[in-house]
Design a protein around this motif. Structure first.
Motif: not given
Length: 164
Positions: A149-164
């Motif tokens: 998964f490539l993390e960027g400015d627009s999906n940082r919150l989504s990735r953090s929520a998904g990992l949590a």
């Protein structure tokens, strides 16, 4: 209508009128007619519709029970008679008799005994013992994972929520 039933119901109405708003009293209690009072302290009242009965049972059952208990004692019962229109045949109305349930409000249960798990290992509540596991094809794309998964400015919150 017997005089005893009318007298008991009028006493109940005066108690109810003192304890609820005037508009609610006019809407829900004035149309009710006392029919009879049986030997087993059951007051039979006639209500205009089944909706009327359900509304009374849902919103005013406590005050009805209090008023009847005050008038007739602890063994008092309330029986609804619902006047219904007969849409087939001779078009004469009929009544349906429903006893009051006297539902009380749901109270939380207090537990005195501490809950102790006999088996310290956590069990999956979705696994039923004695039933074999079935492999289910999820039809998800295996390329979409957090590893690539490539993390960027627009999906940082989504990735953090998904990992949590």
């Amino acid at each position: 209508m017997t005089n005893a039933a009318k007298s008991v119901w009028n006493n109940c109405l005066s108690f109810i009128k003192d304890n609820i708003q005037e508009q609610a009293y006019k809407t829900w209690f004035e149309p009710i007619v006392a029919i009879s009072l049986s030997e087993d302290n059951a007051l039979h009242i006639q209500v205009p519709s089944k909706f009327f009965y359900e509304w009374l049972e849902e919103h005013y059952v406590v005050i009805l029970k209090t008023a009847l208990t005050k008038e007739l004692g602890n063994q008092a019962k309330l029986v609804y008679k619902i006047k219904m229109e007969n849409t087939s045949g001779n078009k004469l109305p009929f009544t349906e008799q429903i006893p009051s349930t006297y539902r009380s409000s749901v109270k939380t249960q207090e537990i005195d005994v501490p809950i102790v798990n006999k088996n310290p290992e956590l069990k999956n509540p979705f696994i039923i013992p004695g039933i074999r596991n079935v492999k289910i094809e999820s039809q998800l794309n295996a390329n979409y994972s957090f590893d690539n998964f490539l993390e960027g400015d627009s999906n940082r919150l989504s990735r953090s929520a998904g990992l949590a």
